[in-house]
Motif scaffolding. Structure first.
Motif: not given
Length: 223
Positions: A41, A44-51
């Motif tokens: 988890d 996944a949070r670290s690789t999720k692109p920022p919005r």
């Protein structure tokens, strides 16, 4: 009797040992699963692109306002105008219509001021001209076409829009798709403008060109 007691105690201790070993193994497995999921988890949070605001592709620098906009799609889907994560006009908000859709934003604060659409096919250009004349200096002006935004445009209206920084308004024709962001009192031509001509040989939709989209960062008005 003593032998039996020793055997019973030994069986009890052996059973207790086996149960404790199995329990510890299960606990270890569960803890390992929990830690593994936590790690996944976190990854996944670290690789999720920022919005970024309005869903633009990168963050705006300080003292700039983020914006994103799109023209209408044929005569089916209305345009959308977003500034600083505020959707000012869209089909979902039910405040768009055929013609030219206009949103006004305070150039110093980024606060929305007004949002209107003017029917340039079956309507009258006079109210649009009066609206353009009433815009105050320092106001950010965003415009997007829907269906047809040019038939009723006359030279006076085009001149007023050109004074906001547009270069394509003089060539805007029947059912062209166009988005523009300028400002009242602007001293130069705006870099924020997209225009696609209505051409039966290249149109994406029957009778209409493809949607035009645009995003960027508007400089905050300085005193």
């Amino acid at each position: 009797g003593a032998a039996k007691l020793v055997v019973v105690v030994a069986i009890f201790l052996l059973t207790f040992y086996v149960i404790s070993q199995v329990f510890e193994i299960k606990m270890d497995a569960n803890l390992g699963h929990i830690f593994a999921r936590s790690a996944l988890d976190a990854a996944a949070r670290s690789t999720k692109p920022p919005r970024y605001k309005c869903g633009i592709s990168k963050a705006c620098p300080e003292k700039h306002f983020a914006f994103k906009m799109a023209s209408g799609a044929a005569n089916v889907v209305g345009p959308k105008i977003c500034v600083e994560d505020n959707v000012l006009m869209s089909g979902v908000k039910n405040n768009v219509g055929r013609g030219i859709n206009v949103a006004l934003v305070n150039g110093k604060t980024g606060e929305p001021l007004d949002a209107k659409f003017f029917d340039m096919w079956g309507g009258d250009v006079a109210p649009f001209i009066e609206f353009l004349k009433s815009i105050q200096d320092g106001t950010i002006v965003l415009m997007a076409t829907y269906d047809d935004g040019a038939t009723k445009l006359n030279e006076e209206a085009r001149k007023l829009i050109a004074e906001l920084g547009s270069t394509s308004i003089t060539n805007l024709g029947f059912r062209d798709n166009w988005v523009f962001c300028g400002g009242k009192g602007i001293k130069t031509k705006s870099p924020f403008e997209q225009h696609i001509k209505n051409n039966k040989d290249t149109n994406k939709y029957e009778g209409w060109p493809e949607v035009v989209e645009m995003e960027g960062c508007i400089p905050q008005k300085q005193d």
